[in-house]
Design a protein around this motif. Structure first.
Motif, PDB file in Angstrom:
ATOM      1  N   SER A 105     -51.035  39.873  90.447  1.00 44.33           N
ATOM      2  CA  SER A 105     -52.164  39.000  90.736  1.00 44.33           C
ATOM      3  C   SER A 105     -52.764  38.434  89.446  1.00 44.33           C
ATOM      4  O   SER A 105     -53.095  37.244  89.368  1.00 44.33           O
ATOM      5  CB  SER A 105     -53.223  39.778  91.511  1.00 44.33           C
ATOM      6  N   SER A 150     -50.402  35.785  87.983  1.00 38.98           N
ATOM      7  CA  SER A 150     -50.445  34.589  88.820  1.00 38.98           C
ATOM      8  C   SER A 150     -51.700  33.773  88.540  1.00 38.98           C
ATOM      9  O   SER A 150     -51.649  32.550  88.377  1.00 38.98           O
ATOM     10  CB  SER A 150     -50.393  34.997  90.292  1.00 38.98           C
ATOM     11  N   CYS A 194     -51.863  30.047  86.774  1.00 43.38           N
ATOM     12  CA  CYS A 194     -52.492  28.899  87.449  1.00 43.38           C
ATOM     13  C   CYS A 194     -53.548  28.261  86.557  1.00 43.38           C
ATOM     14  O   CYS A 194     -53.648  27.027  86.479  1.00 43.38           O
ATOM     15  CB  CYS A 194     -53.112  29.336  88.773  1.00 43.38           C
ATOM     16  N   ARG A 233     -40.422  26.154  96.005  1.00 41.25           N
ATOM     17  CA  ARG A 233     -40.672  27.367  96.783  1.00 41.25           C
ATOM     18  C   ARG A 233     -40.643  28.611  95.902  1.00 41.25           C
ATOM     19  O   ARG A 233     -41.446  29.529  96.094  1.00 41.25           O
ATOM     20  CB  ARG A 233     -39.648  27.490  97.909  1.00 41.25           C
ATOM     21  N   PHE A 271     -43.822  28.559  93.912  1.00 39.03           N
ATOM     22  CA  PHE A 271     -44.958  28.870  94.791  1.00 39.03           C
ATOM     23  C   PHE A 271     -45.029  30.356  95.104  1.00 39.03           C
ATOM     24  O   PHE A 271     -46.128  30.916  95.250  1.00 39.03           O
ATOM     25  CB  PHE A 271     -44.882  28.064  96.090  1.00 39.03           C
ATOM     26  N   SER A 272     -43.879  31.025  95.186  1.00 35.57           N
ATOM     27  CA  SER A 272     -43.893  32.462  95.456  1.00 35.57           C
ATOM     28  C   SER A 272     -44.539  33.230  94.305  1.00 35.57           C
ATOM     29  O   SER A 272     -45.089  34.313  94.505  1.00 35.57           O
ATOM     30  CB  SER A 272     -42.477  32.986  95.704  1.00 35.57           C
ATOM     31  N   GLN A 305     -48.772  30.867  94.167  1.00 42.37           N
ATOM     32  CA  GLN A 305     -49.609  30.836  95.372  1.00 42.37           C
ATOM     33  C   GLN A 305     -50.781  29.863  95.241  1.00 42.37           C
ATOM     34  O   GLN A 305     -51.890  30.160  95.679  1.00 42.37           O
ATOM     35  CB  GLN A 305     -50.139  32.240  95.707  1.00 42.37           C
ATOM     36  N   ASP A 306     -50.549  28.713  94.607  1.00 45.64           N
ATOM     37  CA  ASP A 306     -51.614  27.727  94.420  1.00 45.64           C
ATOM     38  C   ASP A 306     -51.002  26.328  94.478  1.00 45.64           C
ATOM     39  O   ASP A 306     -50.247  25.935  93.589  1.00 45.64           O
ATOM     40  CB  ASP A 306     -52.305  27.946  93.071  1.00 45.64           C
ATOM     41  N   LYS A 307     -51.326  25.574  95.536  1.00 44.08           N
ATOM     42  CA  LYS A 307     -50.709  24.265  95.740  1.00 44.08           C
ATOM     43  C   LYS A 307     -51.093  23.269  94.648  1.00 44.08           C
ATOM     44  O   LYS A 307     -50.282  22.451  94.229  1.00 44.08           O
ATOM     45  CB  LYS A 307     -51.098  23.708  97.116  1.00 44.08           C
TER      46      LYS A 307
END
Length: 164
Positions: A19, A22, A26, A64, A67-68, A71-73
């Motif tokens: 976490s 990630s 981001c 994909r 993104f895995s 986890q932030d578009k």
């Protein structure tokens, strides 16, 4: 001994570490530079550089996979948009870590991690870098000195023509 140990655990559980990386990745993608501890910056570099490499090739599969991890578009859009255009020709080494000293509260070493292509100060070419360097001490000066009299002769010739 740390034979084959590639991951700094940062005194966290696996879920907490995942976490943390990630969230830091981001923020790095969104802001292009962040300030954190030196240990986290070094761990983040190992985490984010493969993602930046994936970002150079915009396919559904790469989106994909990234993104895995993130986890932030919004970070994905930024990575496959503006960042991928800037790093398209770079073969690696997308991040730079600059040590900033020690933090007052807990004396932790603080560092700035940034995306190399988004720093205008370091990325700007200088005039000295553009000039050809020679191994001989006086090589560049001799060429410049030889060119100067030729330019003076050409200027004198144009002055004589205008005087006539």
């Amino acid at each position: 001994m740390r034979h084959g140990v590639k991951l700094n655990k940062l005194s966290r559980t696996a879920a907490h570490r995942k976490s943390l990386m990630s969230n830091l990745a981001c923020e790095l993608i969104s802001h292009k530079r962040i300030t954190t501890t030196l240990a986290k910056a070094k761990a983040l570099r190992v985490y984010v550089e493969p993602l930046l490499t994936r970002g150079k090739n915009d396919t559904t599969h790469n989106r994909r996979i990234v993104f895995s991890y993130l986890q932030d578009k919004e970070a994905i859009k930024e990575l496959f948009g503006a960042i991928s255009e800037k790093i398209a020709t770079r073969p690696g080494g997308y991040t730079r870590i600059i040590k900033l000293g020690k933090r007052h509260g807990d004396n932790a070493e603080v560092a700035l991690i940034e995306l190399v292509d988004f720093n205008e100060i370091y990325g700007a070419p200088t005039e000295k870098a553009a000039a050809k360097k020679t191994r001989r001490a006086g090589g560049a000066k001799k060429k410049a000195d030889a060119a100067a009299p030729a330019a003076e002769k050409a200027a004198d010739a144009t002055e004589e023509k205008t005087a006539e």
